[in-house]
Design a protein around this motif. Structure first.
Motif, short mmCIF file in Angstrom:
data_model
loop_
_atom_site.label_atom_id
_atom_site.label_comp_id
_atom_site.label_asym_id
_atom_site.label_seq_id
_atom_site.Cartn_x
_atom_site.Cartn_y
_atom_site.Cartn_z
N ASP A 94 -0.65 -0.16 11.11
CA ASP A 94 -0.10 -1.47 11.45
C ASP A 94 -1.52 -2.29 11.48
O ASP A 94 -1.68 -3.49 11.10
CB ASP A 94 0.31 -1.57 12.77
CG ASP A 94 1.74 -1.06 12.83
OD1 ASP A 94 2.27 -0.86 11.83
OD2 ASP A 94 2.29 -0.63 14.00
N LEU A 144 -2.58 -3.20 8.04
CA LEU A 144 -1.61 -4.04 7.26
C LEU A 144 -2.00 -5.57 7.96
O LEU A 144 -1.82 -6.68 7.14
CB LEU A 144 -0.26 -3.70 7.53
CG LEU A 144 0.57 -4.67 6.91
CD1 LEU A 144 0.71 -4.51 5.46
CD2 LEU A 144 1.96 -4.46 7.49
N LYS A 183 5.88 -10.27 7.96
CA LYS A 183 7.27 -9.54 7.58
C LYS A 183 7.36 -9.16 6.11
O LYS A 183 7.68 -8.07 5.70
CB LYS A 183 8.31 -10.57 7.84
CG LYS A 183 9.66 -10.01 7.53
CD LYS A 183 10.94 -11.04 8.04
CE LYS A 183 11.11 -11.77 6.97
NZ LYS A 183 12.23 -12.85 7.07
N TYR A 184 6.94 -9.98 4.95
CA TYR A 184 7.38 -9.63 3.58
C TYR A 184 6.00 -8.70 3.26
O TYR A 184 6.50 -7.64 2.53
CB TYR A 184 6.94 -10.90 2.65
CG TYR A 184 8.27 -11.81 3.14
CD1 TYR A 184 9.34 -11.30 2.92
CD2 TYR A 184 7.97 -13.29 3.15
CE1 TYR A 184 10.54 -12.34 3.11
CE2 TYR A 184 8.95 -14.16 3.53
CZ TYR A 184 10.32 -13.54 3.28
OH TYR A 184 11.55 -14.43 3.50
N THR A 216 4.82 -6.25 5.35
CA THR A 216 5.21 -4.93 5.79
C THR A 216 6.32 -4.28 4.98
O THR A 216 6.28 -3.11 4.69
CB THR A 216 5.88 -5.52 7.30
OG1 THR A 216 4.84 -5.89 8.07
CG2 THR A 216 6.37 -4.14 8.14
N ALA A 217 7.36 -5.45 4.37
CA ALA A 217 8.42 -4.67 3.70
C ALA A 217 7.91 -4.19 2.26
O ALA A 217 8.06 -3.20 1.67
CB ALA A 217 9.17 -5.75 3.25
N HIS A 236 6.00 -0.82 2.95
CA HIS A 236 6.45 -0.07 3.68
C HIS A 236 6.31 1.42 3.18
O HIS A 236 6.02 2.34 4.25
CB HIS A 236 7.99 -0.15 3.63
CG HIS A 236 9.03 0.84 4.47
ND1 HIS A 236 8.85 0.71 5.74
CD2 HIS A 236 9.76 1.86 3.87
CE1 HIS A 236 9.81 1.58 6.22
NE2 HIS A 236 10.34 2.20 5.12
N GLN A 237 6.28 2.01 2.16
CA GLN A 237 5.96 3.21 1.70
C GLN A 237 4.68 3.57 1.89
O GLN A 237 4.46 4.84 2.42
CB GLN A 237 6.37 3.41 0.24
CG GLN A 237 7.91 3.35 -0.04
CD GLN A 237 8.25 3.50 -1.57
OE1 GLN A 237 7.22 3.55 -2.47
NE2 GLN A 237 9.09 4.22 -1.92
N ASP A 238 3.61 2.74 1.85
CA ASP A 238 2.25 3.27 2.17
C ASP A 238 2.18 3.30 3.61
O ASP A 238 1.22 4.21 3.91
CB ASP A 238 1.32 2.06 1.53
CG ASP A 238 1.27 1.95 0.02
OD1 ASP A 238 1.26 3.28 -0.71
OD2 ASP A 238 1.65 0.89 -0.63
N MET A 239 2.99 2.64 4.42
CA MET A 239 2.74 2.94 5.86
C MET A 239 3.56 4.15 6.23
O MET A 239 2.86 4.85 7.07
CB MET A 239 3.32 1.55 6.56
CG MET A 239 2.48 0.20 6.36
SD MET A 239 3.15 -1.08 7.27
CE MET A 239 2.67 -0.75 8.97
N GLU A 240 4.61 4.43 5.59
CA GLU A 240 5.15 5.58 5.77
C GLU A 240 4.55 6.93 5.52
O GLU A 240 4.48 7.95 6.19
CB GLU A 240 6.55 5.76 5.23
CG GLU A 240 7.81 5.12 5.76
CD GLU A 240 9.03 5.50 5.24
OE1 GLU A 240 9.06 5.79 4.12
OE2 GLU A 240 10.02 5.07 5.82
#
Length: 170
Positions: free
Chosen positions: A80, A83, A63-64, A66-67, A70-74
């Motif tokens: 996923d 990560l 969870k942490y 992912t937060a 977050h920008q790199d995933m966007e």
């Protein structure tokens, strides 16, 4: 010199990081203060992440992570699956005990892993029972009088190396 040049200018992103790190100024006194502040901060961060539990689980870490990414995933830099691989890598790197969770000591140790100083060294600097090497008190940069005053009577005497029967230094 050639290897240093290659490492500092021809290895892409790693070269950029190595150039920045090699030119850092170092003062033990300032490093001790900053290190201790970061150590305290790391402990507090861990407690806020796991409260009320006492360790960080894989699910919480995911969870942490992912937060944090977050920008790199966007932007499509990480997906996923990537990560999840990164999270598993971080968990296995931090979980030195192999328990499957990350305890406070493991977390704080990881937070300070790239520090120039380590907690044991800082503790040793202020250990009044420790013997100090002859020039250490002059050259160390530690200005806390209690650290050196208590140990100044325990300065290690210089002992010249002994020569063997052949006249060679032992």
């Amino acid at each position: 010199k050639i290897i240093a040049f290659v490492a500092l200018y021809m290895v892409g992103l790693a070269s950029k990081i190595w150039r920045r790190v090699r030119s850092e100024a170092f003062n033990i006194n300032h490093q001790v203060h900053g290190f201790c502040a970061r150590l305290i901060g790391s402990g507090q961060v861990f407690r806020s992440l796991v409260s009320p539990a006492s360790s960080l689980s894989k699910d919480s870490l995911e969870k942490y992570m992912t937060a944090a990414f977050h920008q790199d995933m966007e932007k499509g830099i990480l997906d996923d699956k990537e990560l999840a691989i990164l999270t598993e890598s971080v968990l296995s790197g931090l979980d030195k005990s192999g328990s499957g969770d990350i305890c406070m000591e493991e977390f704080v140790s990881a937070c300070s892993s790239s520090e120039s100083l380590q907690a044991r060294e800082v503790a040793q600097f202020f250990d009044s029972g420790r013997q100090i090497w002859p020039l250490e008190w002059l050259l160390s940069g530690i200005t806390q009088p209690s650290a050196h005053a208590a140990a100044s009577s325990k300065v290690m005497p210089y002992t010249a190396p002994e020569e063997s029967a052949e006249g060679k230094l032992a």
